[in-house]
Enzyme design. Structure first.
Site, mmCIF file in Angstrom:
data_model
loop_
_atom_site.group_PDB
_atom_site.id
_atom_site.type_symbol
_atom_site.label_atom_id
_atom_site.label_comp_id
_atom_site.label_asym_id
_atom_site.label_seq_id
_atom_site.Cartn_x
_atom_site.Cartn_y
_atom_site.Cartn_z
ATOM 1 N N CYS A 115 0.874 -1.176 0.000
ATOM 2 C CA CYS A 115 0.000 0.000 0.000
ATOM 3 C C CYS A 115 0.908 1.221 0.000
ATOM 4 C CB CYS A 115 -0.908 -0.013 1.236
ATOM 5 S SG CYS A 115 -1.981 1.439 1.363
ATOM 6 N N CYS A 126 -11.220 14.029 4.131
ATOM 7 C CA CYS A 126 -12.235 13.095 4.634
ATOM 8 C C CYS A 126 -12.150 13.053 6.165
ATOM 9 C CB CYS A 126 -12.032 11.712 4.034
ATOM 10 S SG CYS A 126 -12.206 11.685 2.231
#
Length: 353
Positions: A115, A126
Protein backbone atom coordinates in the site's frame (compact mmCIF):
# COMPACT_ATOMS: atom_id res chain seq x y z
CA UNK A 1 24.94 20.59 -10.49
CA UNK A 2 21.70 19.02 -9.28
CA UNK A 3 21.58 15.37 -10.25
CA UNK A 4 18.37 13.97 -11.74
CA UNK A 5 16.54 11.16 -9.94
CA UNK A 6 16.88 8.08 -12.17
CA UNK A 7 13.61 6.55 -10.89
CA UNK A 8 11.77 9.59 -12.24
CA UNK A 9 12.51 8.57 -15.85
CA UNK A 10 10.67 6.16 -18.09
CA UNK A 11 12.73 3.77 -20.18
CA UNK A 12 12.09 5.94 -23.23
CA UNK A 13 13.19 9.12 -21.46
CA UNK A 14 16.38 7.48 -20.24
CA UNK A 15 17.13 6.06 -23.70
CA UNK A 16 16.63 9.48 -25.31
CA UNK A 17 18.85 11.23 -22.76
CA UNK A 18 21.68 8.70 -23.09
CA UNK A 19 21.43 8.63 -26.89
CA UNK A 20 22.40 12.30 -26.85
CA UNK A 21 25.69 11.11 -25.34
CA UNK A 22 26.03 8.37 -27.96
CA UNK A 23 25.28 5.71 -25.35
CA UNK A 24 23.61 2.72 -26.95
CA UNK A 25 20.43 0.94 -25.89
CA UNK A 26 22.62 -1.97 -24.76
CA UNK A 27 23.69 0.15 -21.81
CA UNK A 28 20.19 1.53 -21.30
CA UNK A 29 18.97 -2.05 -20.96
CA UNK A 30 21.77 -2.87 -18.50
CA UNK A 31 20.90 0.16 -16.36
CA UNK A 32 17.16 -0.54 -16.44
CA UNK A 33 17.54 -4.20 -15.56
CA UNK A 34 20.09 -3.40 -12.88
CA UNK A 35 17.76 -0.89 -11.23
CA UNK A 36 14.52 -2.82 -11.43
CA UNK A 37 15.36 -6.51 -11.69
CA UNK A 38 18.54 -6.64 -9.65
CA UNK A 39 17.43 -3.74 -7.39
CA UNK A 40 20.86 -2.10 -7.60
CA UNK A 41 21.68 0.37 -4.81
CA UNK A 42 24.09 2.35 -6.99
CA UNK A 43 25.34 2.52 -10.55
CA UNK A 44 28.44 0.58 -9.42
CA UNK A 45 26.11 -2.37 -8.82
CA UNK A 46 25.01 -2.38 -12.47
CA UNK A 47 27.07 -4.91 -14.38
CA UNK A 48 28.65 -4.62 -17.84
CA UNK A 49 28.79 -0.82 -18.07
CA UNK A 50 31.70 0.90 -19.79
CA UNK A 51 33.72 3.22 -17.56
CA UNK A 52 32.66 6.33 -19.49
CA UNK A 53 28.98 5.33 -19.20
CA UNK A 54 29.35 4.76 -15.47
CA UNK A 55 31.09 8.12 -15.08
CA UNK A 56 28.31 9.90 -16.98
CA UNK A 57 25.58 8.24 -14.92
CA UNK A 58 27.28 9.01 -11.61
CA UNK A 59 27.80 12.63 -12.60
CA UNK A 60 24.26 13.31 -13.79
CA UNK A 61 21.88 10.94 -12.01
CA UNK A 62 21.25 9.58 -8.54
CA UNK A 63 19.78 6.31 -7.32
CA UNK A 64 17.68 7.25 -4.33
CA UNK A 65 14.78 5.56 -2.56
CA UNK A 66 12.97 6.89 0.52
CA UNK A 67 14.88 6.15 3.72
CA UNK A 68 13.48 4.34 6.76
CA UNK A 69 12.74 6.57 9.73
CA UNK A 70 10.72 3.98 11.62
CA UNK A 71 9.55 0.42 11.00
CA UNK A 72 6.65 -1.19 12.85
CA UNK A 73 5.36 -4.75 12.82
CA UNK A 74 1.74 -5.45 13.74
CA UNK A 75 0.78 -8.05 16.31
CA UNK A 76 -1.44 -9.58 13.60
CA UNK A 77 1.74 -11.05 12.10
CA UNK A 78 0.77 -9.98 8.59
CA UNK A 79 1.44 -6.24 8.44
CA UNK A 80 4.50 -4.02 8.45
CA UNK A 81 4.41 -0.23 8.27
CA UNK A 82 7.32 2.01 7.33
CA UNK A 83 7.71 5.70 7.96
CA UNK A 84 9.89 6.89 5.10
CA UNK A 85 11.77 10.17 4.66
CA UNK A 86 11.95 11.95 1.31
CA UNK A 87 14.92 14.04 0.23
CA UNK A 88 13.33 17.32 1.37
CA UNK A 89 12.54 15.97 4.84
CA UNK A 90 8.86 15.28 4.19
CA UNK A 91 7.67 11.92 5.49
CA UNK A 92 5.24 9.36 4.09
CA UNK A 93 4.02 5.92 5.10
CA UNK A 94 4.14 2.68 3.15
CA UNK A 95 2.63 -0.64 4.23
CA UNK A 96 3.46 -4.25 3.30
CA UNK A 97 0.69 -6.81 3.87
CA UNK A 98 1.09 -10.57 3.71
CA UNK A 99 -1.76 -12.88 2.72
CA UNK A 100 -1.99 -16.64 2.76
CA UNK A 101 -3.02 -18.48 -0.39
CA UNK A 102 -6.27 -20.17 -1.31
CA UNK A 103 -6.79 -23.85 -0.51
CA UNK A 104 -7.31 -24.67 -4.18
CA UNK A 105 -4.08 -22.89 -5.16
CA UNK A 106 -1.28 -24.14 -2.90
CA UNK A 107 1.28 -22.44 -5.11
CA UNK A 108 -0.02 -19.12 -3.79
CA UNK A 109 0.95 -19.91 -0.20
CA UNK A 110 2.12 -16.34 0.40
CA UNK A 111 1.07 -13.18 -1.41
CA UNK A 112 2.40 -9.72 -0.66
CA UNK A 113 0.64 -6.42 -1.28
CA UNK A 114 2.16 -2.96 -0.97
CA UNK A 115 0.00 0.00 0.00
CA UNK A 116 1.84 3.08 -1.25
CA UNK A 117 1.41 6.84 -1.04
CA UNK A 118 1.07 9.33 -3.89
CA UNK A 119 1.16 12.55 -1.85
CA UNK A 120 2.57 13.82 1.42
CA UNK A 121 -0.66 14.55 3.24
CA UNK A 122 -3.95 14.94 1.39
CA UNK A 123 -6.15 17.87 0.33
CA UNK A 124 -9.42 15.92 0.31
CA UNK A 125 -10.10 16.21 4.05
CA UNK A 126 -12.23 13.09 4.63
CA UNK A 127 -13.27 13.49 8.27
CA UNK A 128 -12.49 9.92 9.38
CA UNK A 129 -9.12 9.68 7.58
CA UNK A 130 -5.90 10.46 9.45
CA UNK A 131 -4.17 11.59 6.25
CA UNK A 132 -7.04 13.97 5.48
CA UNK A 133 -6.86 15.31 9.02
CA UNK A 134 -3.17 16.24 8.58
CA UNK A 135 -3.80 18.34 5.46
CA UNK A 136 -1.92 18.60 2.17
CA UNK A 137 1.85 19.08 1.99
CA UNK A 138 2.86 18.28 -1.59
CA UNK A 139 2.58 15.87 -4.51
CA UNK A 140 5.09 13.05 -4.75
CA UNK A 141 7.16 12.82 -7.91
CA UNK A 142 6.85 9.74 -10.09
CA UNK A 143 10.30 8.73 -8.83
CA UNK A 144 9.19 8.96 -5.20
CA UNK A 145 6.20 6.74 -5.93
CA UNK A 146 8.38 4.25 -7.82
CA UNK A 147 11.01 4.46 -5.08
CA UNK A 148 8.53 3.09 -2.54
CA UNK A 149 8.07 -0.05 -4.65
CA UNK A 150 11.82 -0.49 -5.09
CA UNK A 151 12.11 -0.17 -1.31
CA UNK A 152 9.38 -2.78 -0.80
CA UNK A 153 10.96 -5.18 -3.28
CA UNK A 154 14.29 -4.90 -1.47
CA UNK A 155 12.61 -5.60 1.87
CA UNK A 156 10.78 -8.64 0.51
CA UNK A 157 13.86 -9.93 -1.28
CA UNK A 158 15.65 -10.27 2.07
CA UNK A 159 13.41 -13.26 2.81
CA UNK A 160 13.14 -14.57 -0.74
CA UNK A 161 9.70 -13.04 -1.42
CA UNK A 162 8.34 -10.92 -4.25
CA UNK A 163 5.65 -8.29 -4.51
CA UNK A 164 2.41 -9.37 -6.15
CA UNK A 165 -0.08 -6.51 -5.76
CA UNK A 166 0.03 -2.73 -5.41
CA UNK A 167 -2.75 -0.61 -3.97
CA UNK A 168 -2.54 3.15 -4.38
CA UNK A 169 -4.44 3.59 -1.13
CA UNK A 170 -1.78 5.15 1.08
CA UNK A 171 -1.41 8.82 1.83
CA UNK A 172 -2.91 11.18 -0.75
CA UNK A 173 -5.40 11.25 -3.61
CA UNK A 174 -3.85 9.61 -6.72
CA UNK A 175 -6.08 11.44 -9.21
CA UNK A 176 -5.12 14.79 -7.65
CA UNK A 177 -1.53 13.91 -8.59
CA UNK A 178 -2.58 12.38 -11.90
CA UNK A 179 0.44 12.86 -14.17
CA UNK A 180 3.04 11.68 -11.65
CA UNK A 181 0.91 8.73 -10.58
CA UNK A 182 0.34 7.55 -14.16
CA UNK A 183 4.01 7.97 -15.04
CA UNK A 184 4.93 5.87 -12.01
CA UNK A 185 2.48 3.15 -13.09
CA UNK A 186 4.04 3.14 -16.57
CA UNK A 187 7.52 2.71 -15.07
CA UNK A 188 6.39 -0.05 -12.70
CA UNK A 189 4.65 -2.01 -15.45
CA UNK A 190 7.39 -1.64 -18.08
CA UNK A 191 8.19 -5.15 -19.32
CA UNK A 192 11.93 -4.44 -19.32
CA UNK A 193 11.95 -3.66 -15.60
CA UNK A 194 9.77 -4.73 -12.68
CA UNK A 195 7.09 -5.82 -15.17
CA UNK A 196 4.31 -5.64 -12.59
CA UNK A 197 0.95 -6.67 -14.03
CA UNK A 198 -1.46 -3.72 -14.43
CA UNK A 199 -4.36 -5.96 -13.36
CA UNK A 200 -2.62 -6.31 -9.98
CA UNK A 201 -2.57 -2.55 -9.43
CA UNK A 202 -5.57 -0.85 -7.81
CA UNK A 203 -5.99 2.92 -7.70
CA UNK A 204 -8.27 4.24 -4.96
CA UNK A 205 -9.88 7.65 -5.35
CA UNK A 206 -12.19 9.74 -3.23
CA UNK A 207 -14.12 10.24 -6.46
CA UNK A 208 -12.89 13.01 -8.77
CA UNK A 209 -15.18 12.74 -11.83
CA UNK A 210 -12.79 14.46 -14.25
CA UNK A 211 -9.94 12.18 -13.16
CA UNK A 212 -12.08 9.06 -13.53
CA UNK A 213 -13.05 10.08 -17.08
CA UNK A 214 -9.44 10.83 -17.94
CA UNK A 215 -8.41 7.44 -16.56
CA UNK A 216 -11.08 5.78 -18.70
CA UNK A 217 -9.82 7.53 -21.84
CA UNK A 218 -6.13 6.86 -21.13
CA UNK A 219 -6.79 3.13 -21.19
CA UNK A 220 -4.38 1.78 -18.59
CA UNK A 221 -5.78 -1.64 -17.56
CA UNK A 222 -5.53 -1.08 -13.80
CA UNK A 223 -8.30 -1.56 -11.24
CA UNK A 224 -10.35 1.38 -9.98
CA UNK A 225 -11.73 1.72 -6.45
CA UNK A 226 -14.03 4.64 -5.64
CA UNK A 227 -14.71 5.77 -2.07
CA UNK A 228 -18.42 6.49 -1.58
CA UNK A 229 -19.26 6.25 2.14
CA UNK A 230 -22.62 7.95 1.58
CA UNK A 231 -25.47 7.31 -0.89
CA UNK A 232 -26.98 10.81 -0.90
CA UNK A 233 -25.25 14.13 -1.48
CA UNK A 234 -25.91 15.37 2.05
CA UNK A 235 -24.75 12.19 3.78
CA UNK A 236 -21.65 11.89 1.62
CA UNK A 237 -20.68 15.56 1.95
CA UNK A 238 -20.71 15.21 5.75
CA UNK A 239 -17.92 12.63 5.48
CA UNK A 240 -16.19 13.49 2.20
CA UNK A 241 -15.75 17.25 1.61
CA UNK A 242 -15.09 16.95 -2.18
CA UNK A 243 -18.71 15.78 -2.49
CA UNK A 244 -19.74 19.41 -1.96
CA UNK A 245 -18.09 20.25 -5.28
CA UNK A 246 -18.88 17.09 -7.23
CA UNK A 247 -22.39 15.72 -6.55
CA UNK A 248 -23.12 12.02 -6.64
CA UNK A 249 -24.93 12.22 -9.96
CA UNK A 250 -21.79 13.57 -11.63
CA UNK A 251 -19.56 11.00 -9.91
CA UNK A 252 -21.79 8.03 -10.77
CA UNK A 253 -22.08 9.22 -14.37
CA UNK A 254 -18.28 9.28 -14.58
CA UNK A 255 -18.12 5.78 -13.05
CA UNK A 256 -20.62 4.44 -15.58
CA UNK A 257 -18.57 6.03 -18.35
CA UNK A 258 -15.43 4.34 -16.99
CA UNK A 259 -17.13 0.95 -16.72
CA UNK A 260 -18.45 1.23 -20.28
CA UNK A 261 -15.17 2.46 -21.78
CA UNK A 262 -12.92 0.00 -20.01
CA UNK A 263 -15.41 -2.89 -19.77
CA UNK A 264 -14.20 -3.39 -16.21
CA UNK A 265 -15.83 -3.80 -12.83
CA UNK A 266 -15.44 -0.91 -10.38
CA UNK A 267 -14.82 -1.45 -6.68
CA UNK A 268 -16.76 0.90 -4.42
CA UNK A 269 -15.42 1.44 -0.92
CA UNK A 270 -17.77 2.05 1.97
CA UNK A 271 -16.42 2.74 5.46
CA UNK A 272 -19.11 1.51 7.84
CA UNK A 273 -19.66 3.88 10.78
CA UNK A 274 -22.03 2.65 13.48
CA UNK A 275 -25.51 4.19 13.27
CA UNK A 276 -24.31 6.78 10.75
CA UNK A 277 -23.99 5.13 7.34
CA UNK A 278 -24.67 1.48 8.19
CA UNK A 279 -28.45 1.73 8.31
CA UNK A 280 -30.86 -0.32 6.16
CA UNK A 281 -31.95 2.93 4.49
CA UNK A 282 -28.37 3.68 3.40
CA UNK A 283 -27.90 0.13 2.15
CA UNK A 284 -31.06 0.37 0.01
CA UNK A 285 -29.97 3.78 -1.33
CA UNK A 286 -26.56 2.35 -2.23
CA UNK A 287 -28.13 -0.63 -3.96
CA UNK A 288 -30.36 1.66 -6.02
CA UNK A 289 -27.44 3.99 -6.82
CA UNK A 290 -25.24 1.23 -8.25
CA UNK A 291 -27.93 -0.93 -9.81
CA UNK A 292 -27.05 -2.07 -13.31
CA UNK A 293 -23.35 -1.23 -13.01
CA UNK A 294 -20.54 -3.79 -12.97
CA UNK A 295 -19.66 -3.12 -9.36
CA UNK A 296 -18.31 -4.75 -6.20
CA UNK A 297 -18.64 -3.11 -2.78
CA UNK A 298 -15.78 -3.32 -0.29
CA UNK A 299 -17.25 -2.67 3.14
CA UNK A 300 -14.72 -1.46 5.70
CA UNK A 301 -15.65 -1.23 9.37
CA UNK A 302 -14.28 2.13 10.54
CA UNK A 303 -10.70 2.13 11.80
CA UNK A 304 -10.00 4.46 14.73
CA UNK A 305 -8.18 7.80 14.33
CA UNK A 306 -7.50 10.49 16.92
CA UNK A 307 -9.41 13.13 14.97
CA UNK A 308 -12.76 11.34 14.63
CA UNK A 309 -15.14 10.02 17.29
CA UNK A 310 -17.17 7.56 15.19
CA UNK A 311 -17.28 3.83 15.98
CA UNK A 312 -17.05 0.84 13.64
CA UNK A 313 -20.22 -1.09 12.86
CA UNK A 314 -20.64 -4.32 14.79
CA UNK A 315 -20.63 -7.63 12.88
CA UNK A 316 -24.43 -7.99 12.95
CA UNK A 317 -24.96 -4.59 11.31
CA UNK A 318 -22.25 -5.34 8.74
CA UNK A 319 -23.95 -8.61 7.84
CA UNK A 320 -27.36 -6.94 7.56
CA UNK A 321 -25.89 -4.22 5.32
CA UNK A 322 -24.40 -6.85 3.03
CA UNK A 323 -27.65 -8.79 2.86
CA UNK A 324 -29.47 -5.75 1.52
CA UNK A 325 -26.77 -5.15 -1.09
CA UNK A 326 -27.09 -8.77 -2.16
CA UNK A 327 -30.82 -8.27 -2.75
CA UNK A 328 -29.85 -5.74 -5.44
CA UNK A 329 -27.42 -8.18 -7.04
CA UNK A 330 -24.42 -6.33 -5.62
CA UNK A 331 -21.57 -8.53 -4.41
CA UNK A 332 -19.65 -7.26 -1.40
CA UNK A 333 -16.62 -8.18 0.67
CA UNK A 334 -15.66 -7.13 4.18
CA UNK A 335 -12.14 -5.73 4.08
CA UNK A 336 -9.78 -7.66 6.31
CA UNK A 337 -8.64 -5.56 9.25
CA UNK A 338 -4.86 -5.41 9.17
CA UNK A 339 -2.32 -3.47 11.21
CA UNK A 340 -4.83 -1.59 13.36
CA UNK A 341 -2.54 -1.63 16.41
CA UNK A 342 0.19 0.22 14.47
CA UNK A 343 -2.22 2.58 12.65
CA UNK A 344 -1.62 0.84 9.32
CA UNK A 345 -5.26 0.18 8.45
CA UNK A 346 -7.47 1.94 5.91
CA UNK A 347 -7.73 5.63 6.80
CA UNK A 348 -5.07 5.49 9.52
CA UNK A 349 -1.92 6.54 7.68
CA UNK A 350 -0.39 9.83 8.82
CA UNK A 351 3.34 10.53 8.80
CA UNK A 352 4.77 10.06 12.25
CA UNK A 353 1.73 8.15 13.60
Amino acid sequence: MVKQEIYNLTYGELATALAQRNISTFHVDRVWQGLYRNLAHSFHDVRHLRDDVLEHLRGNYRVSVPKIVKAQRSSDGFTQKYLLALDDGREIETVIMRYTGRRDRPEDTLRFTACISTQAGCAMGCVFCATGQMGFQRHLTAGEIVGQIVFVQRELQKNGHELRNIVLMGMGEPLHNYDNTMKAIDILTDHKGLALAPRRITLSTVGLPHGIRRLADDGRPINLAVSLHGATDAERAALVPPARRWPLAELIEACRYYAAQRERRIFFEWTLIAYENDTPEQAHQLGQLLQGMAAHVNVIPLNPTDGYDGRPSDPARVKAFQAILKSYGLPSTVRQRRGIDIAAGCGQLAAGS
